[in-house]
Write a protein that holds these residues in place. Sequence first.
Motif, PDB file in Angstrom:
ATOM      1  N   VAL A 100       0.627  -1.336   0.053  1.00  0.00           N
ATOM      2  CA  VAL A 100       0.321  -0.693   0.218  1.00  0.00           C
ATOM      3  C   VAL A 100       0.690   1.337   0.157  1.00  0.00           C
ATOM      4  O   VAL A 100       1.865   1.444   0.841  1.00  0.00           O
ATOM      5  N   ARG A 101       0.747   2.043  -0.845  1.00  0.00           N
ATOM      6  CA  ARG A 101       1.542   3.436  -0.892  1.00  0.00           C
ATOM      7  C   ARG A 101       0.884   4.701   0.180  1.00  0.00           C
ATOM      8  O   ARG A 101      -0.851   4.769  -0.333  1.00  0.00           O
ATOM      9  N   ILE A 102       1.281   4.365   1.414  1.00  0.00           N
ATOM     10  CA  ILE A 102       0.207   5.179   2.144  1.00  0.00           C
ATOM     11  C   ILE A 102      -0.189   6.813   2.000  1.00  0.00           C
ATOM     12  O   ILE A 102      -1.254   7.184   1.861  1.00  0.00           O
ATOM     13  N   ARG A 103       0.497   7.685   1.434  1.00  0.00           N
ATOM     14  CA  ARG A 103       0.021   8.884   0.555  1.00  0.00           C
ATOM     15  C   ARG A 103      -1.388   9.080  -0.423  1.00  0.00           C
ATOM     16  O   ARG A 103      -2.004   9.691  -0.185  1.00  0.00           O
ATOM     17  N   ARG A 107      -2.880   0.461  -4.085  1.00  0.00           N
ATOM     18  CA  ARG A 107      -2.021  -0.821  -3.737  1.00  0.00           C
ATOM     19  C   ARG A 107      -2.306  -1.652  -4.507  1.00  0.00           C
ATOM     20  O   ARG A 107      -2.359  -1.465  -5.417  1.00  0.00           O
TER      21      ARG A 107
ATOM     22  N   ILE B  74      -3.933  -1.591   8.482  1.00  0.00           N
ATOM     23  CA  ILE B  74      -3.824  -0.287   6.885  1.00  0.00           C
ATOM     24  C   ILE B  74      -4.823   0.087   7.168  1.00  0.00           C
ATOM     25  O   ILE B  74      -3.635   1.431   7.010  1.00  0.00           O
ATOM     26  N   GLU B  75      -5.546   0.116   7.685  1.00  0.00           N
ATOM     27  CA  GLU B  75      -6.036   1.808   7.421  1.00  0.00           C
ATOM     28  C   GLU B  75      -5.410   2.719   8.584  1.00  0.00           C
ATOM     29  O   GLU B  75      -5.557   3.797   8.883  1.00  0.00           O
ATOM     30  N   ILE B  77      -2.596   2.534  10.221  1.00  0.00           N
ATOM     31  CA  ILE B  77      -1.788   3.264   9.909  1.00  0.00           C
ATOM     32  C   ILE B  77      -1.692   4.291   8.702  1.00  0.00           C
ATOM     33  O   ILE B  77      -1.828   5.171   8.974  1.00  0.00           O
ATOM     34  N   MET B  78      -2.836   3.856   7.799  1.00  0.00           N
ATOM     35  CA  MET B  78      -2.866   4.741   6.567  1.00  0.00           C
ATOM     36  C   MET B  78      -3.376   5.894   6.958  1.00  0.00           C
ATOM     37  O   MET B  78      -2.788   6.995   6.616  1.00  0.00           O
ATOM     38  N   ALA B  81      -0.486   7.993   9.516  1.00  0.00           N
ATOM     39  CA  ALA B  81       0.637   8.350   9.059  1.00  0.00           C
ATOM     40  C   ALA B  81       1.181   9.129   7.740  1.00  0.00           C
ATOM     41  O   ALA B  81       1.650   9.342   7.549  1.00  0.00           O
ATOM     42  N   ARG B  82      -0.682  10.063   7.594  1.00  0.00           N
ATOM     43  CA  ARG B  82      -0.494  10.656   6.001  1.00  0.00           C
ATOM     44  C   ARG B  82      -0.065  12.094   6.691  1.00  0.00           C
ATOM     45  O   ARG B  82      -0.697  12.520   6.959  1.00  0.00           O
TER      46      ARG B  82
END
Lengths: 112, 112, 112, 427, 427, 427
Positions: A100-103, A107, B74-75, B77-78, B81-82
């Motif tokens: 996953v790219r956080i920005r 996916r 995942i969510e 963190i996303m 951290a974004r």
Amino acid sequence: MKKVEAIIKPFKLDEVKEALSEAGITGMTISEVKGFGRQKGHTELYRGAEYVVDFIPKIKVEVVVPDSLVEKAIETIMESARTGKIGDGKIFVSPVEEAVRIRTGERGEGAL
Amino acid sequence: MKKVEAIIKPFKLDEVKEALSEAGITGMTISEVKGFGRQKGHTELYRGAEYVVDFIPKIKVEVVVPDSLVEKAIETIMESARTGKIGDGKIFVSPVEEAVRIRTGERGEGAL
Amino acid sequence: MKKVEAIIKPFKLDEVKEALSEAGITGMTISEVKGFGRQKGHTELYRGAEYVVDFIPKIKVEVVVPDSLVEKAIETIMESARTGKIGDGKIFVSPVEEAVRIRTGERGEGAL
Amino acid sequence: MEKLLRVIFFSLLPATALAGETKGLNTGDTAWMLAATAMVMLMTPAGLALFYGGMSRSKNILNTIGMSFLAYCLASVVWVLWGYTLSFGHDVGEVIGGLEKLFLKGITPETLSGTIPELLFVAFQGTFAAIAVAIASGSVIERLKFSTWLIFVVLWITFVYAPVAHWVWGGGFLAHDGALDFAGGTVVHINSGIAGLVMAILLGKRRHYGKKAFFPSSVVLTVLGAALLWFGWFGFNGGSALSANGSAATAFLITNVAASVAAISWMATEWMFLKKPTLLGAASGAVSGLVAITPAAGYVNVLGAFLIGLVAGVLGWFGVFVLKKKLGYDDSLDAFGVHGLNGIWGAIATGIFAVKSVGGTPGVLEGNLPLLWVQTKAVLITVVFSAVMSGVVYGIASLLTGGARVPEDVEIEGLDSAVHGERGFNL
Amino acid sequence: MEKLLRVIFFSLLPATALAGETKGLNTGDTAWMLAATAMVMLMTPAGLALFYGGMSRSKNILNTIGMSFLAYCLASVVWVLWGYTLSFGHDVGEVIGGLEKLFLKGITPETLSGTIPELLFVAFQGTFAAIAVAIASGSVIERLKFSTWLIFVVLWITFVYAPVAHWVWGGGFLAHDGALDFAGGTVVHINSGIAGLVMAILLGKRRHYGKKAFFPSSVVLTVLGAALLWFGWFGFNGGSALSANGSAATAFLITNVAASVAAISWMATEWMFLKKPTLLGAASGAVSGLVAITPAAGYVNVLGAFLIGLVAGVLGWFGVFVLKKKLGYDDSLDAFGVHGLNGIWGAIATGIFAVKSVGGTPGVLEGNLPLLWVQTKAVLITVVFSAVMSGVVYGIASLLTGGARVPEDVEIEGLDSAVHGERGFNL
Amino acid sequence: MEKLLRVIFFSLLPATALAGETKGLNTGDTAWMLAATAMVMLMTPAGLALFYGGMSRSKNILNTIGMSFLAYCLASVVWVLWGYTLSFGHDVGEVIGGLEKLFLKGITPETLSGTIPELLFVAFQGTFAAIAVAIASGSVIERLKFSTWLIFVVLWITFVYAPVAHWVWGGGFLAHDGALDFAGGTVVHINSGIAGLVMAILLGKRRHYGKKAFFPSSVVLTVLGAALLWFGWFGFNGGSALSANGSAATAFLITNVAASVAAISWMATEWMFLKKPTLLGAASGAVSGLVAITPAAGYVNVLGAFLIGLVAGVLGWFGVFVLKKKLGYDDSLDAFGVHGLNGIWGAIATGIFAVKSVGGTPGVLEGNLPLLWVQTKAVLITVVFSAVMSGVVYGIASLLTGGARVPEDVEIEGLDSAVHGERGFNL
Ligand SMILES: Nc1ncnc2c1ncn2[C@@H]1O[C@H](COP(=O)(O)OP(=O)(O)O)[C@@H](O)[C@H]1O
Ligand SMILES: Nc1ncnc2c1ncn2[C@@H]1O[C@H](COP(=O)(O)OP(=O)(O)O)[C@@H](O)[C@H]1O
Ligand SMILES: Nc1ncnc2c1ncn2[C@@H]1O[C@H](COP(=O)(O)OP(=O)(O)O)[C@@H](O)[C@H]1O
């Protein structure tokens, strides 16, 4: 996707990084680790006592790549990290199920 | 079980940690790594010579979670951290076959 | 092959290393990490303000072993790293699909 | 009785008024010179060691510090054995000192040199020899063999430093010429800067020089080193009055002004051209100013010091950021760029800015044009002599140790671990 | 002849016996003042720089050090240009010094100030101005713009430090009032502590202040800095006797006692209340004691020093651990909590514990109650003046640099890398 | 009038010529002693603290530094309270000083001791007491309770240091015997080295001692500490002349020679036997030389200093690398191996190499065989007294704190975090 993880000699880092970039692998994460293996550490003397320092400084390079690039990554690292002497290190390949790219939230392989 | 591995910006660590705790994920392991990717390093000048520092300090957060919690992790963190800027980092998910709590010898999800 | 990854208390490193060597596992890679879990960090006071330091220094030991040695590795680590107190750490096992010795190009279990 | 009174009376006056007068020990002068000597001592194994050590890569910090530390030790020994007598023994043909004071023969605690014990004068001068050679190490760190360095130190003090010191301070021909060098701009800084440059060229560049980033192990330590150098320099310049008098006070104040201005001017230059004012720049600027004011410290006034410092900071920056890049040698920590260039600038500037009412000699601005030539000649002679002789001495040291450069794998591994079996920090 | 003998004779007696006597240069006094000035110099770019730098976060250590280092450089220059004459020029209305010594005009190496060269007196006093302003930086680190700071330094020395120095030491009204300030408790410590507090309030808190842990980059460096400060303080207090005499000796010994006791009392307080005796506490305690004893150093006896130190350690701890938390400002390294508070305590304590047989003036305990008011008045005037003027001067510096605070991303990244493009350590 | 002139005249001569003469304050002597005292002060909270701190593991660096820092603070206080009078009060049976100067009663700024203020003499001697006890900490770091240490410091100064100081310098029986100890080889170095050894044995080894590698946190800091010690030692030895005269100059120069030679000889020994010349070795060698020359500094000539230093470096190496291993105690930072052994060597060597024309007393080489016995006796008495009394005093401190050793988990965690709640570095 696979994670290609290489344990290399620290002074080879720059070469490996450049080789990977040239091979089109532009993302990677590195960390400082210590290794224990066939290559023996050196002896340190301190105030009259002698100690063997077992653990040798290494760099761990981690790249997550699409399955299609795994072999290329392995070969590139092998070529650029090799000195031919004991302690050159290892490459390990393991499965990655999701990226996953956080920005952006992208996916899969597009996230790499 | 899966390992959810996130490469994030160092100053986001506290937020990520708190968000994960709130999401009920109370165990994690972090390490200092350096990343290379789209985000470009800065230029350093030293005694008249200019150098590009490619590798940017990042934090790697590793959490091993039961399959059921992967998406939540995942969510979480996303979101935490974004920043929306290049270099926010990646999340990788990979399989874990066994977990053991050293203290008690418990195995599997109960060990997390 | 599997990667056996153990998060242990730093001062147990020497014991773990020796136990693994005796068990015939002679290659390993270690790194300094910080852990967050049941074991609570300590409180630090600095210039009148009190802070809880959540993250506790740990050592991560990574050994890649043939499938046949996985159980032995787990047991060896468990025995040598246990103190019986909270915070003794975890062992995670995950699949490794390929291993390469950089120096020789050997692949598979022979590369370990 | 009359005479006795006169002696007493004069010994209480500012010592400058008494040059050449025979007199007894003055406890005030002695007190100052004891303190000053200790301050100058601190410059080498602490000040310069940290200033240089902080700029080297962390894998070479101890080796770099060791070059200064051992240079101090060896120079101290060589100095009392034969260095002092070569520099300050009775003059032999205006070129070198005689050997009558080998191993300080004949000097007792009662022997005086001016108003202070001669043994104290020996110690004071010894610290100058030590720092001179240690400065040169900055050009060759991270690749010179430690054994080559140790031999070089011994030879260089003997064959390069001692003669030049004799020419300027021991009654040699430069002194007779009227060349002004208050505290050692020529003897110490030009001499060592040139020695460093010659070695840097002969030894060649470090692996990956100019390609990879060589980050300084600790700018914090470098700044601390610069501060200690600055502190010690008060002893260096102020002590060169050899008396606790108005001349020492002038040198003290003026040294401080030049260093301050130069730190500011280096940093300002950087800020203008490169957008970042660095601490490494401020520290290097301070040292540049200290070097440049050294020969002038007892001869110029505050205005002169201000201008000398102003130029010194810019010149040091130019030496390091422009000249070095252009000419392509690897003068690693800029012994030449900082010490050599500013030593030359200071010597010339002394000729320009000297003020009669301060040090007794007028400079160019007060109409004494010939002084400029005297100063320039002293510079040229020192440059040529130092270049040739440092090269020769380096060659010998290299021969005796089977080559001056460490093997490539030692350079890659780092000298601390490969040569000394140590690391600078285990945090 | 008779007169000559008298001069000679007296110049050999303890100088305290000679106050006001016209006399020539004394080499002993000059020797001590040269050493003392060097020692005070070391306090700013080394002592304070490390003391403060070690307490800042590692991403800001160089910027913090740079604030002290550049403060020293700028103050040194301002001082010889116009600061000295504003403080020590001929008195103008008991408020400020005249301009006749701009750029040290008219002062030659022969000019004396008491028994030492005036140029040495200039240098000595200059180091005081430098450390005063540098101390204030402790309140505003990790967020003040570097350019704002540099301008603030120049303005503050000119408009805040110079007047107060004149009032107390240059023949101004506080001196005429009989206020005692041996070595600068009011001029240096209250003045800078208040300046720091005012700036801290105007500038606001650091991001995450009080929420996140701000760990000191290196308590080791802080302790080293404290030790260097302590060393330099012997020059600061002992040198304020301006002579190598019994008064200098008293100041020396008493300074050492107060610092030692205060280090112990801070650590003991911590140990009692928080169960951990920290090294940061011991170092801060020592500095607290040094500050508190500064105004008293030539006026009290060992018992007084003991009590002053005892209170100073506890008071410093209280300022940092209780008061600051309560009032909620971010006086980052406690310039106010340590220097301000203890400067005030020291000034008052001087009034209480002064002993006639030591410094010539009896204190409250010897029946001289009015002295307490004189001291308190001096404190109040300094506090008010410094608060108002520091605020004004800060406002101007802020205006000139488009705001005094660094942008948020610079604060997050750290000033070392964002402003200077450097890191403190690459180990 | 005649007499007056004689006094004036003599006070201008080298002070050595004047021993025993009654005279007034000499500003030159006072200036030197002020500077020297400050220099010696720096040795403990900075020099020794870094020298030792750098050698401890990084998890114990602050505790190690704290032992020196607090030792300095406590010793300073104890000294002015009762230590000084016990050492230098009027002689009671050649064994101890009387109590008439408790809390420095009766000493005013005007009181002289020789040609300097007595308060300065008090301060100077206090710094000796402080460093003596701090040295002993090197044997017991990384496992001794902090509270035990603090109590030990107070008791040891009182019951061990003060008596021995009185015997040698305060008019006690060793002085009457004619034992030579210029600057404290017996009083400071043998005394503390033996105290360290006794404590190391009583306290036991550190966990994993000899099995695991205990890497020094920072050899860089150790070298800096050694350089600061060296600098301070000029005050230590040079100041022990108590005057700015030829004797101080001799001590200064000779100290420098011995330290330099010993640094070289330790490093050379290592290089020969172990193939690696370490910086830790050079630093330890320098300290070895400084210790060994301490008792001899005013009595031997340059040749003597050379030989004393040569042996000192080898002997220190032998103590640390051979003797300690063989005998199996954990003298962690070698207070005994370096200070104890070399203190003994220095005392004996003073008897051998003393030169009449330097210090007034001929040594064995000049035919004065009995001096050897006098020196040996002084050594033996100090060794026995120090061993017994240090053991007793340690026992009491241990009792008062419920055992002298920290719990095992504190030792594993590290004393910095467990005891002080701090870390040395957060980089
Ligand atoms: N089984 C293993 N698991 C994890 N890391 C290993 C393993 N074996 C070796 N390594 C890592 O690889 C490095 C190099 O291995 P070594 O046996 O010294 O030499 P070579 O790579 O030439 O076989 C080691 O320092 C260690 O970091
Ligand atoms: N293929 C990859 N394998 C491993 N780590 C990666 C990979 N690509 C990126 N990273 C890590 O993620 C970080 C952020 O990636 P970058 O390309 O700079 O920005 P973004 O996350 O916004 O795409 C990098 O610094 C690196 O540590
Ligand atoms: N879910 C997890 N994922 C990754 N690391 C974990 C996880 N849970 C615990 N850890 C690691 O294991 C360490 C020990 O865990 P902790 O809960 O403190 O004690 P215990 O091992 O006794 O259960 C933690 O400090 C952390 O590094």
